[in-house]
Motif scaffolding. Structure first.
Motif, PDB file in Angstrom:
ATOM      1  N   LEU A  11       0.818  -1.206   0.000  1.00  0.00           N
ATOM      2  CA  LEU A  11       0.000   0.000   0.000  1.00  0.00           C
ATOM      3  C   LEU A  11       0.855   1.260   0.000  1.00  0.00           C
ATOM      4  O   LEU A  11       0.502   2.271  -0.637  1.00  0.00           O
ATOM      5  CB  LEU A  11      -0.935   0.006   1.208  1.00  0.00           C
ATOM      6  N   GLU A  12       1.963   1.225   0.705  1.00  0.00           N
ATOM      7  CA  GLU A  12       2.834   2.402   0.714  1.00  0.00           C
ATOM      8  C   GLU A  12       3.522   2.584  -0.633  1.00  0.00           C
ATOM      9  O   GLU A  12       3.759   3.711  -1.066  1.00  0.00           O
ATOM     10  CB  GLU A  12       3.846   2.275   1.841  1.00  0.00           C
ATOM     11  N   LYS A  13       3.820   1.477  -1.293  1.00  0.00           N
ATOM     12  CA  LYS A  13       4.454   1.551  -2.603  1.00  0.00           C
ATOM     13  C   LYS A  13       3.450   1.958  -3.674  1.00  0.00           C
ATOM     14  O   LYS A  13       3.782   2.695  -4.609  1.00  0.00           O
ATOM     15  CB  LYS A  13       5.085   0.198  -2.945  1.00  0.00           C
ATOM     16  N   ASP A  14       2.224   1.492  -3.549  1.00  0.00           N
ATOM     17  CA  ASP A  14       1.182   1.767  -4.544  1.00  0.00           C
ATOM     18  C   ASP A  14      -0.129   2.064  -3.818  1.00  0.00           C
ATOM     19  O   ASP A  14      -0.962   1.172  -3.632  1.00  0.00           O
ATOM     20  CB  ASP A  14       1.016   0.569  -5.475  1.00  0.00           C
ATOM     21  N   PRO A  15      -0.341   3.311  -3.384  1.00  0.00           N
ATOM     22  CA  PRO A  15      -1.555   3.658  -2.626  1.00  0.00           C
ATOM     23  C   PRO A  15      -2.849   3.342  -3.359  1.00  0.00           C
ATOM     24  O   PRO A  15      -3.890   3.143  -2.727  1.00  0.00           O
ATOM     25  CB  PRO A  15      -1.401   5.174  -2.398  1.00  0.00           C
ATOM     26  N   GLY A  16      -2.797   3.270  -4.685  1.00  0.00           N
ATOM     27  CA  GLY A  16      -3.999   2.959  -5.449  1.00  0.00           C
ATOM     28  C   GLY A  16      -4.557   1.577  -5.158  1.00  0.00           C
ATOM     29  O   GLY A  16      -5.732   1.304  -5.447  1.00  0.00           O
ATOM     30  N   LEU A  17      -3.749   0.708  -4.567  1.00  0.00           N
ATOM     31  CA  LEU A  17      -4.223  -0.633  -4.230  1.00  0.00           C
ATOM     32  C   LEU A  17      -5.250  -0.622  -3.103  1.00  0.00           C
ATOM     33  O   LEU A  17      -5.923  -1.628  -2.882  1.00  0.00           O
ATOM     34  CB  LEU A  17      -3.043  -1.527  -3.836  1.00  0.00           C
ATOM     35  N   ALA A  18      -5.354   0.491  -2.391  1.00  0.00           N
ATOM     36  CA  ALA A  18      -6.353   0.572  -1.317  1.00  0.00           C
ATOM     37  C   ALA A  18      -7.749   0.296  -1.860  1.00  0.00           C
ATOM     38  O   ALA A  18      -8.574  -0.351  -1.203  1.00  0.00           O
ATOM     39  CB  ALA A  18      -6.305   1.948  -0.659  1.00  0.00           C
ATOM     40  N   GLU A  19      -8.020   0.743  -3.065  1.00  0.00           N
ATOM     41  CA  GLU A  19      -9.336   0.521  -3.671  1.00  0.00           C
ATOM     42  C   GLU A  19      -9.573  -0.962  -3.937  1.00  0.00           C
ATOM     43  O   GLU A  19     -10.706  -1.448  -3.819  1.00  0.00           O
ATOM     44  CB  GLU A  19      -9.450   1.305  -4.973  1.00  0.00           C
ATOM     45  N   ALA A  20      -8.504  -1.692  -4.262  1.00  0.00           N
ATOM     46  CA  ALA A  20      -8.645  -3.121  -4.547  1.00  0.00           C
ATOM     47  C   ALA A  20      -9.006  -3.912  -3.296  1.00  0.00           C
ATOM     48  O   ALA A  20      -9.519  -5.031  -3.398  1.00  0.00           O
ATOM     49  CB  ALA A  20      -7.343  -3.662  -5.144  1.00  0.00           C
ATOM     50  N   LEU A  21      -8.745  -3.352  -2.116  1.00  0.00           N
ATOM     51  CA  LEU A  21      -9.081  -4.038  -0.874  1.00  0.00           C
ATOM     52  C   LEU A  21     -10.524  -3.812  -0.446  1.00  0.00           C
ATOM     53  O   LEU A  21     -11.012  -4.509   0.452  1.00  0.00           O
ATOM     54  CB  LEU A  21      -8.150  -3.564   0.247  1.00  0.00           C
ATOM     55  N   GLU A  22     -11.205  -2.875  -1.051  1.00  0.00           N
ATOM     56  CA  GLU A  22     -12.563  -2.545  -0.611  1.00  0.00           C
ATOM     57  C   GLU A  22     -13.516  -3.739  -0.656  1.00  0.00           C
ATOM     58  O   GLU A  22     -14.289  -3.953   0.290  1.00  0.00           O
ATOM     59  CB  GLU A  22     -13.105  -1.372  -1.421  1.00  0.00           C
ATOM     60  N   PRO A  23     -13.502  -4.571  -1.716  1.00  0.00           N
ATOM     61  CA  PRO A  23     -14.408  -5.735  -1.721  1.00  0.00           C
ATOM     62  C   PRO A  23     -14.114  -6.737  -0.615  1.00  0.00           C
ATOM     63  O   PRO A  23     -14.993  -7.520  -0.243  1.00  0.00           O
ATOM     64  CB  PRO A  23     -14.178  -6.355  -3.110  1.00  0.00           C
ATOM     65  N   TRP A  24     -12.917  -6.722  -0.067  1.00  0.00           N
ATOM     66  CA  TRP A  24     -12.579  -7.663   1.001  1.00  0.00           C
ATOM     67  C   TRP A  24     -13.445  -7.438   2.230  1.00  0.00           C
ATOM     68  O   TRP A  24     -13.680  -8.362   3.008  1.00  0.00           O
ATOM     69  CB  TRP A  24     -11.101  -7.527   1.382  1.00  0.00           C
ATOM     70  N   ALA A  25     -13.910  -6.216   2.406  1.00  0.00           N
ATOM     71  CA  ALA A  25     -14.735  -5.896   3.578  1.00  0.00           C
ATOM     72  C   ALA A  25     -16.062  -6.637   3.562  1.00  0.00           C
ATOM     73  O   ALA A  25     -16.714  -6.758   4.609  1.00  0.00           O
ATOM     74  CB  ALA A  25     -14.983  -4.392   3.641  1.00  0.00           C
TER      75      ALA A  25
END
Length: 256
Positions: free
Chosen positions: A136-150
């Motif tokens: 996430l620190e290397k590629d902050p855009g990956l935060a969006e990819a974690l949203e479905p995990w919730a």
């Protein structure tokens, strides 16, 4: 001429043999009692420091020869073990290669979680903050990819979606994504998720306490009380009491 490191399967076998040699049945029974309310793992009864020391030893033996494919294969093999310490060993060796991880690792980790390879809160908390935090620190855009995990049916996937943000939270990064992810979990009745959510909010509050307080007051009664209590642990007592009171769910009509 120095020989090359053993292949991942052989190194995994050696790792399990080393853990078996240090096994302590009494410690194993104590660990089982501690974890059994939640988790589906067995224990050798080897302490965390000893596992970390073994991981360092494995790394020193392979670091000149192994790249990310080999260490991922090594971890995959150890995650098939039913024993907590073997799984942890695989993760701790992999963590030495975290800077080499790419976005593709999200799919691998999601599979491990979904298949209950990381079948305890401790294993999730060993793996996800460091491995996903680095990504996430290397590629902050990956935060969006974690949203479905919730919204996953698997509790370990849901917990991972929260603890993945611990490292950025402590470094005052991705706070917009952190608060959005937190709110996605308010309806979750699983106490392992509620505690992880409060833990994440508490860490975010360490670097921006006013924002955390505004967030808590904004969402008020929607926040599970377990999450809320964890989130405000570092507040002074008078403020904790005030927040608890202002966010208290309204009483049902006719209640005493």
């Amino acid at each position: 001429m120095k020989s090359k490191s053993p292949v991942p399967r052989e190194m995994a076998r050696r790792g399990e043999e080393a853990l078996k040699a240090q096994a302590d049945p009494k410690k194993a029974e104590g660990a089982y009692r501690y974890f059994k309310a939640y988790d589906q793992v067995r224990f050798y009864g080897v302490g965390s420091e000893a596992v970390r020391d073994l991981a360092a030893e494995v790394y020193e033996g392979v670091r000149r020869d192994w790249g990310l494919p080999e260490v991922l294969s090594h971890c995959e093999i150890l995650l098939q073990s039913p024993f907590h310490e073997a799984k942890g060993l695989g993760i701790l060796v992999l963590a030495r290669y975290k800077k080499q991880l790419t976005a593709d690792f999200l799919e691998t980790l999601h599979r491990w979680l979904s298949e209950d390879r990381l079948s305890s809160w401790a294993l999730v908390d060993i793996s996800c903050p460091e491995l996903l935090g680095a990504l996430l620190e290397k590629d902050p855009g990956l935060a969006e990819a974690l949203e479905p995990w919730a919204r996953s049916e698997n509790r370990w996937v849901r917990r991972a979606s929260l603890v993945a943000f611990l490292q950025p939270a402590r470094r005052n990064k991705l706070h917009d994504a952190i608060f959005r992810m937190s709110a996605r979990h308010f309806a979750d009745r699983d106490d392992l998720i509620q505690k992880a959510n409060g833990w994440l909010l508490r860490e975010a509050g360490k670097v921006d306490e006013p924002r955390l307080e505004r967030f808590l007051l904004q969402h008020g009664p929607a926040i599970p009380r377990t999450t809320l209590r964890y989130a405000i642990e570092r507040f002074e007592e008078s403020r904790r009491k005030a927040i608890l009171e202002r966010t208290r769910p309204p009483r049902a009509k006719g209640s005493a």
